[in-house]
Design an enzyme around this catalytic site. Structure first.
Site, mmCIF file in Angstrom:
data_model
loop_
_atom_site.group_PDB
_atom_site.id
_atom_site.type_symbol
_atom_site.label_atom_id
_atom_site.label_comp_id
_atom_site.label_asym_id
_atom_site.label_seq_id
_atom_site.Cartn_x
_atom_site.Cartn_y
_atom_site.Cartn_z
ATOM 1 N N LYS A 171 -35.480 30.722 60.102
ATOM 2 C CA LYS A 171 -36.233 29.507 59.740
ATOM 3 C C LYS A 171 -37.711 29.846 59.703
ATOM 4 C CE LYS A 171 -38.074 28.943 63.996
ATOM 5 N NZ LYS A 171 -39.533 28.968 64.313
ATOM 6 N N ASP A 212 -34.876 26.099 69.733
ATOM 7 C CA ASP A 212 -34.556 26.019 68.303
ATOM 8 C C ASP A 212 -33.056 25.944 68.028
ATOM 9 O OD1 ASP A 212 -37.186 26.099 67.357
ATOM 10 O OD2 ASP A 212 -37.255 28.281 67.438
#
Length: 297
Positions: free
Chosen positions: A21, A146
């Site tokens: 990401k 995350d």
């Protein structure tokens, strides 16, 4: 929940791709009493993947191997994820886990968190547990900030808290990026410790940035993108300042993702941009930096 002893179980294995990401926006808004930092961020999943292969075994143990020697230990989130699943759901089996790394270690692209998340998803698929997203995220919160973003399997999200609260965003366009990693990882803990919380004068542009992303307005995206950890990371690693300077000299937007040390730039479709980017990539590679062209996944 217990996995029934199945004679065919030991023949099963699953292969999952674990994506990276980037953070187009990351602001540190405060600190919790337990020492964790409070953040808000806009996150985009990209098509850079690690590969994980999971096989069930009769022993209630986790055997882990990675092609990066420094990750072959029990602190790896793949191991922790498997152990948590075994304990919480009283699984009667164990696992062989193989991890092939492509996402740079310490690059701020969430590789470790993604590995933990997709180990959970892989085990759920392998054993046909059919766990709900809510049950998976309860384990995800124990693994890292995350992890729940990757468990959500959404392309875009606004995350807050420690990063465990995930709000999917309805952004349907795909963005393309040039990623540059100086082959030097930075400690996330050091970057956060070196960050002065609450002193930034940056105006919260989250809503404007979301609007710009939906319209694919590159100039407005660049204007409203922000990373509150970048200044801290640059003071800890000279190479990061050199990368930023190189991009700026070419007139390119450049921003760090996560706690570093990867930088990204937005790529439009113009021929002029492609030529400049190709020249920039060659110069970065000549300096020994890792580069990758990625897009929204």
């Amino acid at each position: 929940m217990q996995e029934k002893q199945n004679p065919f179980l030991w023949q099963r294995k699953v292969r999952v791709l674990s994506p990276a990401k980037i953070n187009l926006y990351l602001n540190v808004t405060g600190r919790y009493k337990n020492g964790f930092h409070r953040i808000e961020s806009i996150v985009n999943r990209i098509n850079l993947f690690d590969e994980i292969v999971i096989k069930a075994i009769p022993e209630r143990k986790v055997f882990f191997f990675c092609d990066r020697e420094e990750l072959n230990n029990e602190d790896n989130l793949c191991v922790k994820a498997a152990m948590l699943m075994m304990k919480r759901y009283q699984l009667k089996c164990g696992f062989n886990i193989l991890l092939k790394k492509n996402i740079p270690i310490g690059g701020g692209m969430g590789g470790g968190s993604s590995n933990g998340a997709f180990t959970l998803l892989g085990i759920d698929k392998l054993l046909k547990l059919n766990l709900s997203f809510r049950k998976l995220t309860r384990i995800g919160e124990m693994l890292g900030s995350d992890v729940n973003f990757f468990l959500s399997r959404c392309k875009w999200a606004y995350v807050k808290g420690r990063g465990e609260k995930v709000i999917p965003l309805d952004i349907r366009v795909k963005f393309k990026y040039l990623l540059v990693y100086p082959n030097v990882g930075i400690s996330t803990a050091r970057v956060y410790k070196n960050t002065k919380v609450g002193l930034t004068k940056f105006i919260n542009n989250v809503n404007i940035l979301i609007h710009a992303l939906k319209r694919q307005d590159y100039l407005l995206v660049e204007k409203t993108s922000f990373n509150g950890l970048e200044k801290s990371a640059i003071t800890l690693c000279r190479k990061l300042k050199d990368i930023k300077t190189s991009f700026r000299k070419e007139g390119f937007f450049c921003q760090m993702t996560g706690s570093g040390s990867t930088f990204f730039m937005l790529l439009d479709k113009s021929l002029e941009t492609k030529k400049k980017v190709n020249a920039l990539v060659r110069r970065m590679q000549d300096r020994g930096f890792w580069t990758f062209i990625a897009q929204t996944y």
